[in-house]
Design a protein around this motif. Structure first.
Motif, mmCIF file in Angstrom:
data_model
loop_
_atom_site.group_PDB
_atom_site.id
_atom_site.type_symbol
_atom_site.label_atom_id
_atom_site.label_comp_id
_atom_site.label_asym_id
_atom_site.label_seq_id
_atom_site.Cartn_x
_atom_site.Cartn_y
_atom_site.Cartn_z
ATOM 1 N N MET A 1 0.811 -1.191 -0.074
ATOM 2 C CA MET A 1 0.087 0.056 -0.199
ATOM 3 C C MET A 1 1.140 1.352 -0.138
ATOM 4 O O MET A 1 1.823 1.235 0.935
ATOM 5 C CB MET A 1 -0.827 -0.157 1.321
ATOM 6 C CG MET A 1 -1.747 1.189 1.361
ATOM 7 S SD MET A 1 -3.017 1.109 2.889
ATOM 8 C CE MET A 1 -3.694 -0.532 2.795
ATOM 9 N N ASN A 2 0.584 2.158 -0.964
ATOM 10 C CA ASN A 2 1.455 3.419 -1.028
ATOM 11 C C ASN A 2 0.879 4.221 0.093
ATOM 12 O O ASN A 2 -0.010 4.308 0.702
ATOM 13 C CB ASN A 2 1.532 3.788 -2.289
ATOM 14 C CG ASN A 2 0.119 4.424 -2.802
ATOM 15 O OD1 ASN A 2 -0.705 5.033 -1.854
ATOM 16 N ND2 ASN A 2 -0.229 4.707 -4.077
ATOM 17 N N ILE A 3 1.865 5.550 0.366
ATOM 18 C CA ILE A 3 1.470 6.395 1.420
ATOM 19 C C ILE A 3 0.339 7.193 1.040
ATOM 20 O O ILE A 3 -0.495 7.627 1.979
ATOM 21 C CB ILE A 3 2.941 7.187 1.790
ATOM 22 C CG1 ILE A 3 2.965 8.102 2.935
ATOM 23 C CG2 ILE A 3 3.246 8.096 0.405
ATOM 24 C CD1 ILE A 3 3.075 7.261 4.367
ATOM 25 N N HIS A 4 0.076 7.435 -0.131
ATOM 26 C CA HIS A 4 -1.005 8.424 -0.694
ATOM 27 C C HIS A 4 -2.346 7.743 -0.193
ATOM 28 O O HIS A 4 -3.236 8.104 0.603
ATOM 29 C CB HIS A 4 -0.950 8.682 -1.914
ATOM 30 C CG HIS A 4 -1.995 9.570 -2.613
ATOM 31 N ND1 HIS A 4 -2.307 10.824 -1.950
ATOM 32 C CD2 HIS A 4 -3.247 9.406 -3.243
ATOM 33 C CE1 HIS A 4 -3.385 11.394 -2.560
ATOM 34 N NE2 HIS A 4 -4.117 10.510 -3.247
ATOM 35 N N LYS A 5 -2.364 6.377 -0.405
ATOM 36 C CA LYS A 5 -3.596 5.598 -0.099
ATOM 37 C C LYS A 5 -3.753 5.500 1.368
ATOM 38 O O LYS A 5 -4.889 5.625 1.885
ATOM 39 C CB LYS A 5 -3.500 4.121 -0.633
ATOM 40 C CG LYS A 5 -4.790 3.554 -0.511
ATOM 41 C CD LYS A 5 -4.810 2.056 -1.468
ATOM 42 C CE LYS A 5 -6.362 1.550 -1.214
ATOM 43 N NZ LYS A 5 -6.533 0.522 -2.301
ATOM 44 N N LEU A 6 -2.637 5.230 2.197
ATOM 45 C CA LEU A 6 -2.589 5.106 3.718
ATOM 46 C C LEU A 6 -3.158 6.301 4.348
ATOM 47 O O LEU A 6 -3.999 6.384 5.073
ATOM 48 C CB LEU A 6 -1.246 4.657 4.097
ATOM 49 C CG LEU A 6 -1.435 4.555 5.645
ATOM 50 C CD1 LEU A 6 -2.207 3.444 6.367
ATOM 51 C CD2 LEU A 6 0.291 4.235 6.272
#
Length: 187
Positions: A1-6
């Motif tokens: 999971m990327n930082i933007h989605k998190l």
């Protein structure tokens, strides 16, 4: 999971968790902001009553006993006689009920401040009256608001995000309190 989605997931979930506290602080904040115009904690109740006139030559204690008997009240927490024609019966409690007796006429004005059921509770929470655990809940909520403010800046990308329209809106949002603060300290 990327930082933007998190970031988006945390922003959403913490936002959901903060709804109840946000309503408490927002509703109470509006009420408290207008405290100069009305009492957001209590509503004033006033009632006119009538008893038989009382002899102003009697002692304050005798007058209180006679007035309480006629009003069918227990003895008050305290009495006060601001002048020879007036007796005040002071009762404790939340609203501090008071009976003002005009001795020569027997006219009585009962005044009481009754708590506003919802606003009183919300204002007490807003002002951290409970202390103890509520202090930590309020602090956690404040940290959550800081997170929501910062994480919200990075949810939308592109021309409507922080590098486009969002930059203008964020700047305006910062300039409003900053400008008012500068004006207020220099007035």
């Amino acid at each position: 999971m990327n930082i933007h989605k998190l970031n988006a997931i945390l922003h959403r979930d913490i936002g959901y968790l903060a709804v109840g506290l946000t309503l408490v602080y927002a509703i109470s904040g509006i009420a408290i902001n207008h405290i100069a115009n009305w009492n957001p904690n209590y509503k004033k109740i006033e009632q006119a009553l009538q008893i038989e006139p009382l002899d102003i030559n009697k002692s304050q204690e005798e007058l209180a006993e006679l007035a309480c008997k006629q009003l069918e009240l227990p003895m008050p927490r305290a009495t006060f006689q601001p002048n020879e024609n007036t007796l005040q019966l002071l009762y404790g409690g939340h609203g501090g009920r008071t009976y003002g007796v005009d001795l020569p006429t027997g006219k009585v004005i009962m005044q009481e401040n009754q708590p506003r059921p919802v606003l009183y509770a919300l204002n007490r929470l807003h002002l951290n009256a409970p202390k103890m655990l509520w202090t930590y809940i309020a602090d956690l909520y404040s940290v959550s608001l800081i997170f929501l403010a910062i994480s919200g800046l990075f949810i939308i990308k592109g021309k409507n995000g922080l590098l486009g329209r969002g930059a203008w809106l964020t700047s305006i949002g910062i300039l409003i309190p900053l400008s008012y603060w500068i004006w207020w300290i220099n007035r």
